[in-house]
Design a protein around this motif. Structure first.
Motif, PDB file in Angstrom:
ATOM      1  N   UNK A  45     -43.863 -11.178   3.487  1.00  0.00           N
ATOM      2  CA  UNK A  45     -43.406 -10.356   4.584  1.00  0.00           C
ATOM      3  C   UNK A  45     -42.125 -10.804   5.308  1.00  0.00           C
ATOM      4  N   UNK A  46     -41.305 -10.694   4.358  1.00  0.00           N
ATOM      5  CA  UNK A  46     -39.759 -10.999   4.563  1.00  0.00           C
ATOM      6  C   UNK A  46     -39.319  -9.579   5.235  1.00  0.00           C
ATOM      7  N   UNK A  47     -38.369  -9.607   6.191  1.00  0.00           N
ATOM      8  CA  UNK A  47     -37.873  -8.283   6.904  1.00  0.00           C
ATOM      9  C   UNK A  47     -36.968  -7.897   5.934  1.00  0.00           C
ATOM     10  N   UNK A  48     -37.067  -6.651   5.333  1.00  0.00           N
ATOM     11  CA  UNK A  48     -35.999  -6.197   4.254  1.00  0.00           C
ATOM     12  C   UNK A  48     -35.441  -5.030   4.917  1.00  0.00           C
ATOM     13  N   UNK A  49     -35.857  -4.156   5.950  1.00  0.00           N
ATOM     14  CA  UNK A  49     -35.243  -3.250   6.559  1.00  0.00           C
ATOM     15  C   UNK A  49     -35.790  -3.015   7.974  1.00  0.00           C
ATOM     16  N   UNK A  86     -29.619   1.790  11.283  1.00  0.00           N
ATOM     17  CA  UNK A  86     -30.295   1.350   9.987  1.00  0.00           C
ATOM     18  C   UNK A  86     -29.858   0.232   9.375  1.00  0.00           C
ATOM     19  N   UNK A  87     -30.707  -0.652   8.920  1.00  0.00           N
ATOM     20  CA  UNK A  87     -30.257  -1.755   8.368  1.00  0.00           C
ATOM     21  C   UNK A  87     -31.234  -2.085   7.241  1.00  0.00           C
ATOM     22  N   UNK A  88     -30.486  -2.345   6.106  1.00  0.00           N
ATOM     23  CA  UNK A  88     -31.025  -2.923   5.009  1.00  0.00           C
ATOM     24  C   UNK A  88     -31.878  -1.624   4.188  1.00  0.00           C
ATOM     25  N   UNK A  89     -32.928  -1.975   3.727  1.00  0.00           N
ATOM     26  CA  UNK A  89     -34.002  -1.018   2.939  1.00  0.00           C
ATOM     27  C   UNK A  89     -34.523  -0.041   3.772  1.00  0.00           C
ATOM     28  N   UNK A  90     -34.676   1.362   3.371  1.00  0.00           N
ATOM     29  CA  UNK A  90     -35.528   2.295   3.910  1.00  0.00           C
ATOM     30  C   UNK A  90     -36.480   2.473   3.277  1.00  0.00           C
ATOM     31  N   UNK A  93     -32.418  -9.669   8.716  1.00  0.00           N
ATOM     32  CA  UNK A  93     -32.758  -9.508   7.122  1.00  0.00           C
ATOM     33  C   UNK A  93     -31.583 -10.495   6.757  1.00  0.00           C
ATOM     34  N   UNK A  94     -30.602 -10.681   7.176  1.00  0.00           N
ATOM     35  CA  UNK A  94     -29.308 -11.695   6.461  1.00  0.00           C
ATOM     36  C   UNK A  94     -29.909 -13.128   6.632  1.00  0.00           C
ATOM     37  N   UNK A  95     -30.848 -13.453   7.655  1.00  0.00           N
ATOM     38  CA  UNK A  95     -31.330 -14.733   7.697  1.00  0.00           C
ATOM     39  C   UNK A  95     -32.634 -14.877   6.905  1.00  0.00           C
TER      40      UNK A  95
END
Lengths: 449, 449
Positions: A382-386, A335-339, A406-408
């Motif tokens: 539509x940014x990737x948050x998780x 998992x990375x970032x927001x769920x 996500x970090x980019x």
């Protein structure tokens, strides 16, 4: 009095990488690390001592990583620090003068106030080799083991301990195992695998009493269930170890960890804090978040080590993106970032994308695993948050790749546009890449709305 | 006359993904795919037919991926197109009127003009199932096999064919196997593994004659060596299949492929070209580059499919970053973007960074593999321009992650700052991540200068 340029308090990955990075950036600096342990444990390796390594020492980080870089290793406690005078006092009575001080004092297990929690053969998960050695000895003979706490550590302990033929149960207060890190569908996949391994799962259940005379004999749950137990593992989380920081008057943040800025500087200009003892802020909301991971600790250490004596503004931690991976009876989860559950909690306007693929192609190749991916994007832009993933052993690096996105601050479109490399034995087919397909699905899903 | 919105010529991954993406973006469009093959092969899976799958059909892409999306599949050849009238003529005589035409005609094997190359049991590597079935039958009985060409396909064929107990040799004109894709140190690791598997390697050698009566019996090299052979695999590259494009008057680029813009549009506004038949431009120099990979083809197809009927400027291919992965007798190798040999050729001012780690932690865990990483950064600004990796099976996704960094124009500092997730059984230790450590080393190396 001994004089050093950098004095680092603590011995774990945060301390080691701060020291090593400081050496890379400041070739002639005198650097000393002070820690009491006879040797240092790889923290995320701890569960694997019990069912795979069968040895505590095999999970150590060798001291040579410091010594061969000319870093002074002192086995002692730092009992006090005179911040104005820049002098630390060790338990031995030795005093060390420093220019910069780094606290990498880590965390301490949270022991829940359960009646009977002090009995013999009940083990909080610490990083101390002596404690772990005692725990390993007991685990070798244990017939009935109860793991209290169903986060990463609890799940990994259960998965390992059951390999030795013990009767293993896991008890979790929340409705699902791994619930703080994953959405329900991924938690359920992990639960399924753990059940297949023979672990008994009790979710939504509270431990009300630990029974026994001198030693533990059973664990009683709030519904009256009594689980036989000759060993209990307390995987009930950890809290920042800020004893020294408090004593010397550093500012403590609202989360109970040491307050730090983007360069890991504390409220005193010559003191840094890194790793579990330092406060983290959510990458998205900037709220304090209690994330304790060696991978975050080392990311911080690389930044602190670079900025120790001169500010390199290009090296900052701009919020913490928790990136986790675990492995449950053959299933890798990341998992990375927001769920999604948290997105709902903070009232985020989001769109989901999902995909299913196979980690080899054609899918009939030996040892191919299904891969499920889910991404959460903001509705606006539509940014990737998780991202979450469940699959074969490559899932641990695929989640890193999605963590990069996500970090980019990448959008679903940018992710969908990316070129990738594929290979039959190493990746999903180029027609359904695990890394892009969920983003493509999110683009479709927003267009449907 | 049949009328469609989009007519796609070709059946491979580029055709399929163009069709599927068009369906996702244009729900009601009438889409038809025309191809002659009885079924379609996963191109990168071809070598694995011969030592792992032992079946051509197991390596097929099922037609259902088209049919279940309501895409019309016509098994025929497109013999001619009237560009002005927007009408294609099939070999059956049927005519189809289209709004947009997509050429996904792929590539054809380059057959070198070696005397004797027409003999029986000499096989160029095609994607035609009938040819592959014939090749598989011969391979099952072959005692002595010579693979001519030491690129990816040649190396993978040799690695697979030797598993059947055949005596396998590989001949390459250049000093190293895989030389067009990797720097020497990585080529040497692959050669070592291939030798360990029992393959005989002849590099820096040219084939001057293929001997035999009706069928091949031997292969003669330029130093006089004669290699016994009852089967020869010609892995000597491929060239774009532009027969139809030339016939109908589309502009052909200097590299011999169909000229296309960032949306994969050809010189005719209603015709697109995707995949091996379309010209690619280097991400860095913008020079035409002969990269033929299914992963690039599908990336192009996702862009072409999205832009087919209306321009989505957010979806473009801004230069091709070749990202490759291969697997040689247990060693996974990957490359993305620039390699050092090419950096020298084009007189690039560059800095190298390298790292060595282990893909599990602690490194004594079962099945752990060493991982070597190398990055190439520009000296000015230290942008990540290229990466190479050799390691365990996760290397295929790690190279994708480094390929992301290249495509996002990340600098070594930005890469070194990134947060990652780690797990003992899935990734290297957080203290030495494969994805960041070479970048950290590059930063050190530029500071030394």
């Amino acid at each position: 009095m001994k004089e050093v340029d950098a004095l680092i308090v603590g011995g774990g990955p945060a301390a080691i990488i701060t020291a090593v990075t400081a050496r890379q950036n400041y070739k002639d600096a005198k650097i000393a690390v002070v820690r009491p342990e006879k040797y240092v444990i790889i923290p995320c390796g701890i569960p694997y001592i019990f069912g795979t390594l069968h040895s505590v020492e095999k999970d150590k980080i060798p001291d040579e990583v410091l010594i061969k870089k000319g870093i002074d290793l002192i086995k002692d406690y730092v009992d006090d620090v005179d911040l104005e005078g820049h002098v630390a006092t060790l338990r031995s009575g030795e005093k060390i003068k420093y220019k910069k001080l780094v606290l990498a004092t880590g965390s301490k297990p949270s022991v829940p106030p359960i009646p009977g929690v002090d009995k013999k053969n009940i083990f909080p998960v610490t990083k101390n080799p002596d404690n772990l050695e005692a725990m390993l000895e007991v685990s070798k003979k244990a017939k009935d083991i109860v793991v209290i706490g169903g986060g990463f550590i609890g799940v990994e302990f259960a998965d390992e301990l059951v390999k030795n033929g013990s009767n293993v149960s896991i008890v979790e207060l929340l409705p699902h195992l791994l619930q703080l890190s994953f959405d329900d569908e991924f938690c359920e996949m992990a639960e399924e695998r753990l059940k297949d391994a023979g672990v008994k799962i009790f979710t939504g259940r509270k431990v009300v009493e630990i029974q026994g005379d001198d030693s533990v004999s059973a664990v009683k749950l709030d519904d009256g269930t009594v689980l036989k137990a000759d060993m209990v593992v307390l995987a009930t989380g950890a809290k920042p170890n800020v004893d020294l920081a408090k004593k010397i008057g550093l500012k403590i943040g609202v989360s109970g960890a040491i307050e730090v800025d983007e360069y890991l500087k504390t409220s005193h200009p010559d003191v840094f804090a890194v790793g579990d003892c330092a406060e983290k802020r959510c990458f998205f909301t900037r709220d304090p978040r209690p994330v304790m991971l060696a991978s975050i600790a080392t990311a911080e250490a690389r930044v602190a080590g670079a900025n120790l004596f001169e500010l390199k503004v290009v090296r900052q931690i701009k919020g913490t993106v928790g990136i986790f991976a675990t492995y449950v009876n053959g299933l890798a989860l990341g998992a990375a970032g927001m769920i999604e559950r948290r997105a709902k909690e903070i009232n985020l306007d989001y769109v989901i994308g999902t995909s299913q693929t196979v980690d080899k192609h054609p899918g009939c190749l030996p040892n191919a695993s299904k891969v499920f991916t889910k991404v959460i994007t903001s509705k606006q832009g539509q940014y990737i948050l998780g991202a979450q993933i469940a699959g074969g052993t490559t899932a641990g690096e695929i989640i890193n790749l999605l963590g990069f996105a996500i970090q980019n601050n990448m959008t679903a479109c940018e992710l969908a546009n990316l070129q990738i490399g594929t290979h039959p034995l190493l990746t999903p087919a180029p027609t359904v890449p695990a890394s892009l397909s969920a983003a493509l699905n999110a683009i479709q899903n927003i267009e449907k709305e």
